[in-house]
Structure formats: C-alpha cells, structure tokens
Design a protein around this motif. Sequence first.
Motif: not given
Length: 77
Positions: A3-7, A12-22, A70-73
């Motif tokens: 019911x929402x779009x989230x950031x 990640x498994x390799x230790x990197x930080x990741x931001x995703x809009x999903x 966070x929720x993307x309104x």
Amino acid sequence: LEESVLTVRFTKANGEDRKMICTLMDKYLPKQIEGNPDHGRKENEDTLIVWDLEAQDWRSFRIDSMYEYSFMVNYND
C-alpha cells in the motif's frame, strides 16, 4: 509495501550501504504472464523481495540488514 512506496536503507551482503525506493503496489509492478518475483527460489522469511522503482526490476534484501526506512507520501513515477 503493498500500500506504500518506501525508501529503505540497508547493508548489502558485501558490506556496502544501499538506498532503494521500493514497493509492492500493483500499479507499479510489471505485468507478469506467469510465475512470481521469487524466480523459483526457496521461500526465505528473512529476505524481502520488492520492486525497485529506480532500477525497474525485482530486488531483495535481508530484513535484519535494514537500518532505516521512510514512507514516500508523494512518489511520482
């Protein structure tokens, strides 16, 4: 997510930080002829499969690796 779009931010498994809009909202998901997004993988309750709106593809991440969301309104596709 159905019911929402989230950031989400996760490590990640390799230790990197990741931001995703999903999301898992039907209006953003691709039309599928058959099957499902898990591509025949064994179900894993520790992993979440989502639609990455920027990559326009299925992605997954370990729930315990997520450290912020966070929720993307007003998401505009």
